[in-house]
Scaffold this motif. Structure first.
Motif, mmCIF file in Angstrom:
data_model
loop_
_atom_site.group_PDB
_atom_site.id
_atom_site.type_symbol
_atom_site.label_atom_id
_atom_site.label_comp_id
_atom_site.label_asym_id
_atom_site.label_seq_id
_atom_site.Cartn_x
_atom_site.Cartn_y
_atom_site.Cartn_z
ATOM 1 N N SER A 42 6.339 -11.888 -1.755
ATOM 2 C CA SER A 42 5.254 -11.200 -2.456
ATOM 3 C C SER A 42 4.727 -12.050 -3.614
ATOM 4 O O SER A 42 3.526 -12.097 -3.863
ATOM 5 C CB SER A 42 5.771 -9.841 -2.963
ATOM 6 O OG SER A 42 4.909 -9.293 -3.923
ATOM 7 N N SER A 64 -1.692 -11.883 -5.860
ATOM 8 C CA SER A 64 -2.096 -10.478 -5.973
ATOM 9 C C SER A 64 -3.309 -10.177 -5.105
ATOM 10 O O SER A 64 -3.494 -9.040 -4.665
ATOM 11 C CB SER A 64 -2.367 -10.118 -7.432
ATOM 12 O OG SER A 64 -3.392 -10.913 -7.963
ATOM 13 N N SER A 65 -4.154 -11.184 -4.829
ATOM 14 C CA SER A 65 -5.310 -10.889 -3.967
ATOM 15 C C SER A 65 -4.841 -10.495 -2.566
ATOM 16 O O SER A 65 -5.392 -9.574 -1.963
ATOM 17 C CB SER A 65 -6.290 -12.064 -3.933
ATOM 18 O OG SER A 65 -5.778 -13.132 -3.191
ATOM 19 N N ASN A 67 -1.712 -9.330 -1.880
ATOM 20 C CA ASN A 67 -0.948 -8.078 -2.011
ATOM 21 C C ASN A 67 -1.883 -6.871 -2.102
ATOM 22 O O ASN A 67 -1.644 -5.837 -1.467
ATOM 23 C CB ASN A 67 -0.030 -8.141 -3.249
ATOM 24 C CG ASN A 67 1.161 -9.052 -3.016
ATOM 25 O OD1 ASN A 67 1.678 -9.154 -1.895
ATOM 26 N ND2 ASN A 67 1.600 -9.743 -4.064
ATOM 27 N N ASN A 68 -2.952 -7.004 -2.883
ATOM 28 C CA ASN A 68 -3.910 -5.893 -2.986
ATOM 29 C C ASN A 68 -4.645 -5.663 -1.669
ATOM 30 O O ASN A 68 -4.961 -4.518 -1.325
ATOM 31 C CB ASN A 68 -4.931 -6.169 -4.099
ATOM 32 C CG ASN A 68 -4.361 -5.936 -5.485
ATOM 33 O OD1 ASN A 68 -3.339 -5.266 -5.650
ATOM 34 N ND2 ASN A 68 -5.009 -6.488 -6.504
ATOM 35 N N THR A 71 -2.266 -3.665 0.415
ATOM 36 C CA THR A 71 -2.185 -2.296 -0.085
ATOM 37 C C THR A 71 -3.441 -1.496 0.248
ATOM 38 O O THR A 71 -3.358 -0.329 0.654
ATOM 39 C CB THR A 71 -1.975 -2.295 -1.617
ATOM 40 O OG1 THR A 71 -0.816 -3.068 -1.911
ATOM 41 C CG2 THR A 71 -1.794 -0.886 -2.147
ATOM 42 N N ASN A 93 1.909 -1.983 -11.263
ATOM 43 C CA ASN A 93 1.205 -1.857 -9.978
ATOM 44 C C ASN A 93 1.558 -0.527 -9.294
ATOM 45 O O ASN A 93 0.739 0.035 -8.574
ATOM 46 C CB ASN A 93 1.440 -3.057 -9.049
ATOM 47 C CG ASN A 93 2.899 -3.398 -8.926
ATOM 48 O OD1 ASN A 93 3.751 -2.747 -9.546
ATOM 49 N ND2 ASN A 93 3.203 -4.417 -8.137
ATOM 50 N N ASP A 97 -1.247 1.983 -8.137
ATOM 51 C CA ASP A 97 -1.345 2.525 -6.773
ATOM 52 C C ASP A 97 -1.360 4.060 -6.796
ATOM 53 O O ASP A 97 -2.122 4.697 -6.061
ATOM 54 C CB ASP A 97 -0.174 2.045 -5.907
ATOM 55 C CG ASP A 97 -0.270 0.573 -5.550
ATOM 56 O OD1 ASP A 97 -1.344 -0.028 -5.751
ATOM 57 O OD2 ASP A 97 0.729 0.008 -5.084
ATOM 58 N N GLU B 122 -1.481 -7.577 -10.157
ATOM 59 C CA GLU B 122 -2.277 -6.792 -9.198
ATOM 60 C C GLU B 122 -3.413 -6.032 -9.904
ATOM 61 O O GLU B 122 -4.518 -5.911 -9.377
ATOM 62 C CB GLU B 122 -1.385 -5.804 -8.424
ATOM 63 C CG GLU B 122 -0.753 -6.399 -7.178
ATOM 64 C CD GLU B 122 0.492 -7.236 -7.493
ATOM 65 O OE1 GLU B 122 1.065 -7.047 -8.596
ATOM 66 O OE2 GLU B 122 0.878 -8.078 -6.664
ATOM 67 N N GLN B 125 -6.155 -8.486 -10.922
ATOM 68 C CA GLN B 125 -6.960 -8.953 -9.791
ATOM 69 C C GLN B 125 -8.016 -7.918 -9.398
ATOM 70 O O GLN B 125 -9.088 -8.252 -8.910
ATOM 71 C CB GLN B 125 -6.034 -9.268 -8.609
ATOM 72 C CG GLN B 125 -6.650 -10.190 -7.550
ATOM 73 C CD GLN B 125 -7.342 -9.407 -6.451
ATOM 74 O OE1 GLN B 125 -7.085 -8.228 -6.246
ATOM 75 N NE2 GLN B 125 -8.260 -10.062 -5.748
ATOM 76 N N LYS B 126 -7.720 -6.663 -9.646
ATOM 77 C CA LYS B 126 -8.698 -5.614 -9.329
ATOM 78 C C LYS B 126 -9.731 -5.428 -10.447
ATOM 79 O O LYS B 126 -10.836 -4.957 -10.192
ATOM 80 C CB LYS B 126 -7.975 -4.279 -9.120
ATOM 81 C CG LYS B 126 -7.399 -4.080 -7.741
ATOM 82 C CD LYS B 126 -7.101 -2.589 -7.547
ATOM 83 C CE LYS B 126 -6.634 -2.258 -6.160
ATOM 84 N NZ LYS B 126 -6.351 -0.805 -6.029
#
Lengths: 146, 146, 146, 146, 146, 146, 146, 146
Positions: A42, A64-65, A67-68, A71, A93, A97, B122, B125-126
């Motif tokens: 990850s 993270s790009s 991982n997101n 998700t 995170n 989420d 994360e 990144q968003k």
């Protein structure tokens, strides 16, 4: 009717296995999805796909790009989200989420030890239900089908 | 054109004052809103309104219902959200507010010290943008009007 | 009733001035907003706020986060979007802004020279109207108030 | 869990075949959809269905109405969009499709050669991930199922 | 509190004037908007802006793009829509506007002579209210402020 | 920042006056709206506008179309909804308004005597906050501005 | 991938059979749904379920509630809507269904004889495509799968 | 095409069995879901999962969180909602579920004895259809498939 449940939260303990086993034992018609549980992978997935990045912040941005992305796809397929908070780690995170689930009308169950009630009070109040153990979360899932 | 900006994040330091003063100095047409900054009152608002609750968890549940009510109303009125993460505290409600902002299409600026880049990767990144200081956030706000 | 109109498109010619002047001459109750028109500043805003980045791609990533932040805030405030395509440059951000406008139910007027009709055919077909000159766009705006 | 992935982008090279073959080799549970890849038919579909049109602009308008119809139906069925930009052609419909995907909460992977980073910087920043090759895009898809 | 009301429907009689006068007489805090009421201009606006088109169908396509642009902008600004159906003309754009209003959660009042109850039965059933005269529509508007 | 608050609930007691007076005393920047409080007029508005109906069910259908029209317009203008339940009457339209508020993301405060906690438990759990008196509701409103 | 297509429009001719047969002949993976095609039953369904109503307007109101219920359920299940306009009848419910489809992002194909181009110009301009015959509509459907 | 129908309403009589049997007898392709019908369990589910709560209000709050969780998941899976009102009990959660269904575009059939027409008039007017018996509701469901 089958449900898909996204299991958000830390990836250092085996709580997802516990939930999956107990769901199986009860024969609940549920498919579970969730984040990459191999912690190193990850963290490294950005460089694994894009190659070396110029420093730790950029390595994290790249990871993270993906991982997101994972998700987003899996949570969109889910009917319900369970978010577990443990006593270690920042777990921002997980909070992200959980809040994204609520904002897109996915019902949310928060699992947290009672001692975390204070820092999680605003999130618990928004969640559909807050429980303390995986057993209780399974009972909540099971109740949907009873 | 005036903008309303919601300032999410910890209520133990004076970072909101810094942002408001700098915005004023630049004459930016911005109104700032945010959570109750009196920490004790934020914790006690449930019992202040509803009377004594049967224990700490219930006191927190009552308080968070009014804190979330306030946040919902004010964030809905906002055009942009700034979420500041510091080095102390769990700050899960900050992550929750930031994620709720994104999910309802409110542009989001995250302010965090560089050393927090990993646990926030994360969310960063968003976010529309991640910066390290209030000064940088002000520059980002100012750029909207330039 | 006043309208806010976002002027998407290239920032190398003075087409926005032409539209603003003609709107003023007709006394149309319209406020115009748009992207940063100083091209160098638009390219450098990432490093201006965050400091030097490790290479051109990262410099661009930093700049675009603040450019997109600006666009998101201003487009959300707009009632209508005009997107002008010229004969030079890739203008993919113009196509992106135009499509984002449509997807969020902002009426869209495309301005393009006739010779660009082929590569723009799918976007033109989705737009509310396609015209060839700023004069024609002004007539379309004016018609809303007639 | 199967996913449907829309492959937006130019229809002059065989990049879609490469992606489909590699997905098949990895046994990924993905169905791919996309635009009409026969370029002449895509240009002529308006006249094929409606008969001769009074000039090139009208022929394009007719064709794009059926191309957009196809894209709307297939993209709505998709869980994720991949948009590939090459070094030739205007590719404004690719940018339009990519932006429409983002606006309707479809996760987006952009594939582009590094040299296009500057004109695509705003779109890349909005995309969930940007990669340079089909191989990298496949790795990103594969990561969702790992 | 002021309301904006869109007056959809035929543009051959003076029913809009009747509504505006009666609203004024009652001092209702309402601003009225609606389509271009000069019928010839509404038919010719496409060629007025874009120049001569190759035939009647194309002239109509051009005109309707500007008429729909106007309607989109003004209806989005409205809090309520009144749609009047008379005994002449096809009035499909009135039905289209009425249905679009309902679909975007704008309350809808239908005005129609009783004799049209049969062909309008499905639309009447979806509307918030159906009345037979402008007087009755004004009473309904007035009731909102009583 | 001014807020508009919709006061849903029974129209037989003077609870709205109490809320308005206390809000005025505290100088809260709030405008209150709500249903027609003249009970007879609320029941008769259908026949008042449309003329006599063929029986009680049809009279009610006619009346409710104008009552719902009023509620739709005013609730859409509101930032927050307060729903009061008393010990008499069915109050199903109050429950309907409260639920509609939640479903359209309007924060909701429920006021009910403690003895009604059981039949209202599902609605209370969905509401942002549940209180027992108008005084407590005013404190909740006031907290938003503190 | 199978599609569901809602066939809106008049129920006096056999155009739906033509479309279904041609789709079958081409082996298109499409399920067709639509309104009750037995005209008398469509008119009488209100009284069939609820018993005699007090007059023609009330009979129509009762019937349309069940017709709209059916349309709502089936259209929500559909991926695309085809709306056919003929030369007879008011067909306002067809225009209503077509507009509702557009407003809920269902792609729309309008079929109409050329001579109806003028009264349908605004609806045609909003539709994804307008054709003149069932054959052309089938070609448009077929193109989605080519 | 199969439909899922949520049966909201009181859990003291066997009306759900009646509907299910009649649907089965007609071979309707419908799956029925609904709330926990064991009244005691519905009241006790909070304490069953979370343990004893400090009083009746808190017991109810705990129970309703799991009841609402169940309703949210199952209603989201439904294509249509039937809400039955009887002559006993407050049934505010039935009104809440009915209104939530409408607000999320789920078609709604209300079943109520005629004598309840007055207190249900606003909800009936918003519902797609109101009937008096389970038999009539089954006819309405059946009509969708005819």
């Amino acid at each position: 009717m089958r449900l898909t449940v996204y299991l958000a939260g830390e990836i250092h303990s085996s709580w997802r296995d516990e939930i999956k086993k107990k769901s199986l034992a009860l024969d609940l018609p549920i498919d579970f999805v969730g984040p990459m549980e191999d912690h190193d992978r990850s963290d490294n997935i950005g460089e694994e796909i894009l190659g070396e990045q110029p420093g730790a912040v950029f390595k994290d941005a790249a990871a993270s790009s993906f991982n997101n992305l994972r998700t987003s796809v899996l949570m969109e397929k889910s009917d319900l989200v369970i978010a577990l908070f443990g006593e270690q780690y920042k777990q921002w995170n997980t909070a992200m989420d959980a809040s994204a689930a609520l904002a897109s009308h996915k019902p949310l169950i928060v699992i947290r030890p009672e001692k975390l009630h204070h820092p999680l009070k605003e999130l618990s109040q928004k969640a559909n239900a807050t429980v303390e153990t995986c057993d209780q979360a399974i009972k909540a899932l099971s109740y949907i089908f009873d």
